[in-house]
Motif scaffolding. Structure first.
Motif, short mmCIF file in Angstrom:
data_model
loop_
_atom_site.label_atom_id
_atom_site.label_comp_id
_atom_site.label_asym_id
_atom_site.label_seq_id
_atom_site.Cartn_x
_atom_site.Cartn_y
_atom_site.Cartn_z
N UNK A 44 0.78 -0.97 -0.05
CA UNK A 44 0.06 -0.01 -0.10
C UNK A 44 1.08 1.42 0.09
N UNK A 45 2.03 1.25 -0.76
CA UNK A 45 2.83 2.46 -0.92
C UNK A 45 2.93 2.77 -2.10
N UNK A 46 3.24 4.21 -2.26
CA UNK A 46 3.04 4.76 -3.53
C UNK A 46 4.56 5.57 -3.82
N UNK A 47 5.52 5.16 -4.78
CA UNK A 47 6.61 5.76 -5.26
C UNK A 47 6.48 6.58 -6.70
N UNK A 48 7.32 7.37 -6.76
CA UNK A 48 7.29 8.38 -7.90
C UNK A 48 8.54 8.29 -8.83
N UNK A 49 8.39 8.00 -10.06
CA UNK A 49 9.46 8.02 -11.17
C UNK A 49 10.13 9.29 -11.06
N UNK A 50 11.56 9.31 -10.93
CA UNK A 50 12.31 10.71 -10.93
C UNK A 50 13.05 10.81 -12.16
N UNK A 51 13.47 12.21 -12.72
CA UNK A 51 14.12 12.33 -13.70
C UNK A 51 15.52 11.65 -13.95
N UNK A 52 16.00 11.40 -15.04
CA UNK A 52 17.43 10.70 -14.90
C UNK A 52 18.22 11.80 -14.73
N UNK A 53 19.34 11.50 -14.00
CA UNK A 53 20.22 12.36 -13.56
C UNK A 53 21.23 12.81 -14.58
N UNK A 54 21.22 12.27 -15.48
CA UNK A 54 22.09 12.55 -16.58
C UNK A 54 21.80 11.70 -18.06
N UNK A 55 22.15 12.49 -19.01
CA UNK A 55 21.85 11.89 -20.32
C UNK A 55 22.42 10.47 -20.52
N UNK A 56 21.75 9.70 -21.43
CA UNK A 56 22.10 8.19 -21.58
C UNK A 56 23.38 8.57 -22.69
N UNK A 57 24.22 7.51 -22.48
CA UNK A 57 25.51 7.41 -23.35
C UNK A 57 25.12 7.15 -24.96
N UNK A 58 25.68 7.93 -25.85
CA UNK A 58 25.61 8.00 -27.27
C UNK A 58 25.44 6.46 -27.67
N UNK A 59 24.79 5.76 -28.77
CA UNK A 59 25.25 4.73 -29.05
C UNK A 59 26.65 4.61 -30.06
N UNK A 60 27.12 3.20 -29.88
CA UNK A 60 28.39 2.98 -30.84
C UNK A 60 28.21 3.64 -32.07
N UNK A 61 29.47 3.93 -32.82
CA UNK A 61 29.53 4.52 -33.87
C UNK A 61 29.28 3.36 -35.06
N UNK A 62 28.69 3.76 -36.09
CA UNK A 62 28.37 2.76 -37.09
C UNK A 62 29.71 2.52 -37.95
N UNK A 63 30.04 1.15 -38.13
CA UNK A 63 30.94 0.56 -38.64
C UNK A 63 30.70 0.23 -40.19
N UNK A 64 31.55 0.61 -40.97
CA UNK A 64 31.46 0.42 -42.22
C UNK A 64 31.56 -0.94 -42.80
N UNK A 65 30.95 -1.51 -43.59
CA UNK A 65 30.93 -2.93 -43.94
C UNK A 65 32.30 -3.17 -44.66
N UNK A 66 32.89 -4.40 -44.67
CA UNK A 66 33.94 -4.68 -45.32
C UNK A 66 34.11 -4.58 -46.85
N UNK A 67 35.03 -3.94 -47.49
CA UNK A 67 35.10 -3.79 -48.85
C UNK A 67 35.13 -5.08 -49.60
N UNK A 68 34.39 -5.37 -50.75
CA UNK A 68 34.53 -6.26 -51.59
C UNK A 68 35.28 -5.94 -53.04
N UNK A 69 35.96 -7.14 -53.26
CA UNK A 69 36.59 -6.97 -54.58
C UNK A 69 35.67 -6.96 -55.74
N UNK A 70 35.76 -6.06 -56.76
CA UNK A 70 35.12 -5.77 -57.89
C UNK A 70 35.06 -6.94 -58.72
#
Length: 629
Positions: free
Chosen positions: A355-381
């Motif tokens: 019978x208790x009530x709690x409250x959602x709090x704001x995030x203290x800091x921003x979430x980390x950015x996602x990892x950088x996008x990796x280019x696919x390996x080159x294929x020979x023509x």
């Protein structure tokens, strides 16, 4: 009394809102003070008259801003009347019907306002008697108003002094605002609350998300018969107890009143406390400003998380003020980060076990950015040069492409590097045998259908074997143009709502005498027929002498155009209730009315649903009517 009449040389009766026996409830206009009022009327010899006068006297002695006041009362030899203040707003049955169940804090504030007024009335020995959703209103200023204190119960003949009923109905109002269902004792027009084994289901069993303190309050009052209504007992057994419990739950009552008042002007039509529902486009959305909000009106500033809900039986400690929580925000001149998604800070989290009530709090800091996008390996023509020491390719017998005896992915010609490609064609296309089988089955089916069609046509029937359509009977009319007038018709007036039920009966035979110069006519009415008139319709019953198939009715009406319905029946009708019209015409004057489908019967009813204007009012007139079949 009729609309347009003046009561006591002062109150002009405008609209009849409801009636009960000899009682009438009117919207009226006070010509002396130029304002709208509501008027309760009763016959002077009605057994409820004394109770109504006493209820008006008791109600007028109470001075509470939430009650619609009694302005005037009097009794003559013929009738007694009570004049009440006219309110503008929306009753909570209309509010819930258009917006759905309201939030817990708003519902608790509305009912706490009603409970405070009812508690003051109980202290003075006065009970409301019928505290239903239709009698609680939110006016245009956002204030809660209570309608019909003691007077409405007296007008319905209910006993006075029912304080226990008021207490139970207070919990019922809270239940209705939370769920949209009515569990109270007094009778209401809103949907009833569901029951299980004679007990009202808890609000949480009807709608998810109801706070536990409000759920417990409704269950303790509604499912504890005989315990409510004693003002000398503590807790939830009186209007005072319910008011205190709800005020503890609401907390800052002034902020709730300010939020309700700032919700905006509502587009409503004036009614005595229960106004017509506004259109959805005109209904403002209620926005409640949190206690910690800052900034200009209409903007959302940083706010502290709401405090946890207290149990209903725990008193409020108002001596120790809690310091405000300072939630840091971005500088005023710093640009907003578009990548930062909004949080759900301030949303309550209910724990049913503790019978208790709690409250959602704001995030203290921003979430980390996602990892950088990796280019696919080159294929020979192009394929690489073969390595040194690679086995030589050997030609295929018959002049085909050379194939290496050892695996090298670039020798296959596909570039997959997994399986060498071959140039051998398969012996047969996969699935071809099944296509041949399906074609053979379809041909057999078509041949069988052709044989059946030929056999049925040879027997003189339709291709599917049905019997051919029988030849039409030359004695039966095939269309409305073949219909012939039916002779020997007699006419009688039909006025089931008249007193006596006669409508110029002596003139009825003139409508079927073959002379258009003579006619049957209705009496002259001050109002037109229909839902707003004194009658829904009048007409003539034509007796054909025996049962006939009726296809057309030729009408020749005198005066202006009229709305007419045609009924056909085997029994002599005393009313058109329960009969299905065979045809309807609007603004008819002189025309042939063709029935939607030929109907068989002995009696034909020509029924007026609207009369043309005539000298002194409205009157219909039939110069001649001919039934064909």
């Amino acid at each position: 009394m009729r609309p347009g009449e003046v009561l006591a040389d002062r109150y002009l009766l405008v609209d009849l809102l409801s009636e009960s026996g000899s009682g009438r409830f009117w919207r009226a206009h006070d010509r002396t003070l130029d304002r709208h009022v509501s008027v309760h009327l009763l016959a002077a010899d009605d057994e409820r008259a004394d109770g109504l006068m006493e209820a008006a006297r008791l109600s007028a002695a109470l001075h509470d801003r939430r009650f619609l006041r009694v302005l005037d009362v009097d009794r003559t030899d013929e009738l007694c009347y009570v004049v009440n203040e006219w309110g503008s707003g929306r009753s909570i049955d209309v509010l819930v019907a258009h917006e759905g169940p309201v939030g817990g804090r708003r519902a608790a504030w509305i009912v706490s306002e009603v409970a405070e007024s009812i508690a003051a009335a109980h202290d003075a020995g006065v009970a409301h008697g019928r505290l239903v959703p239709e009698n609680v209103m939110i006016d245009q200023a956002g204030s809660v108003r209570v309608i019909g204190l003691a007077v409405e119960a007296a007008l319905l003949g209910l006993p006075s002094g029912r304080m226990s009923t008021d207490v139970t109905d207070l919990a019922g109002l809270l239940y209705y605002l939370l769920t949209g269902k009515w569990p109270g004792v007094s009778r209401s027009g809103v949907p009833s609350a569901p029951l299980e084994n004679g007990r009202v289901l808890r609000p949480r069993q009807v709608k998810a998300g109801v706070q536990k303190p409000l759920d417990n309050l409704c269950d303790q009052v509604l499912n504890a018969p005989g315990s409510a209504g004693d003002p000398h007992r503590p807790g939830l057994r009186s209007a005072h107890g319910i008011r205190e419990a709800l005020r503890d739950f609401v907390g800052d009552v002034a902020a709730m009143a300010e939020a309700e008042a700032s919700a905006g002007q509502r587009t409503v039509a004036p009614r005595p406390g229960r106004l017509a529902a506004p259109t959805p486009a005109a209904t403002p959305t209620m926005r409640f400003k949190s206690a910690g909000a800052t900034g200009a009106p209409g903007t959302q500033g940083p706010a502290a998380p709401p405090p946890p809900a207290r149990p209903l039986d725990q008193p409020v400690d108002r001596s120790a003020a809690q310091p405000p929580v300072d939630v840091p925000g971005p500088p005023r001149d710093a640009p907003a980060e578009s990548s930062d998604l909004p949080t759900q800070a301030g949303v309550p989290i209910f724990d049913d076990e503790n019978d208790a009530v709690s409250w959602m709090a704001a995030r203290p800091e921003k979430p980390p950015p996602p990892p950088p996008f990796e280019e696919p390996p080159e294929r020979p023509l192009f394929a690489p040069e073969p390595p040194e020491g690679r086995p030589t390719r050997t030609p295929r017998p018959g002049g085909g492409a050379a194939v290496s005896q050892e695996f090298w992915p670039w020798d296959a010609g596909t570039g997959s590097g997994v399986i060498p490609a071959t140039e051998e064609e398969p012996d047969e296309v996969p699935g071809r045998s099944w296509m041949r089988l399906a074609a053979a089955v379809a041909g057999c089916c078509l041949l069988l259908i052709a044989i059946v069609f030929a056999f049925n046509l040879g027997r003189g029937r339709s291709p599917l074997g049905a019997d051919p359509d029988p030849a039409p009977d030359p004695s039966e009319p095939t269309s409305s143009t073949d219909a012939q007038p039916i002779a020997g018709v007699t006419a009688l007036d039909l006025d089931p709502q008249g007193d006596p039920p006669e409508e110029n009966r002596e003139l009825a035979p003139l409508a079927v005498d073959g002379d258009p110069a003579t006619s049957w006519r209705t009496v002259t009415y001050e109002q037109d027929l229909g839902p707003t008139g004194l009658k829904t319709g009048v007409g003539l019953v034509l007796d054909l002498g025996s049962s006939h198939t009726v296809t057309d009715v030729d009408l020749r009406l005198a005066g202006g155009p009229s709305d007419v319905s045609i009924f056909v029946s085997d029994q002599a009708p005393s009313s058109v209730v329960g009969l299905t019209p065979a045809a309807r015409v609007t603004e008819a004057e002189q025309e042939r009315v063709t029935l939607d489908e030929p109907a068989t019967g002995r009696f034909v009813v020509v029924w007026f649903t609207s009369l043309p204007a005539a000298e002194g009012g409205y009157r219909g007139e039939v110069a001649e009517v001919v039934v064909k079949g």
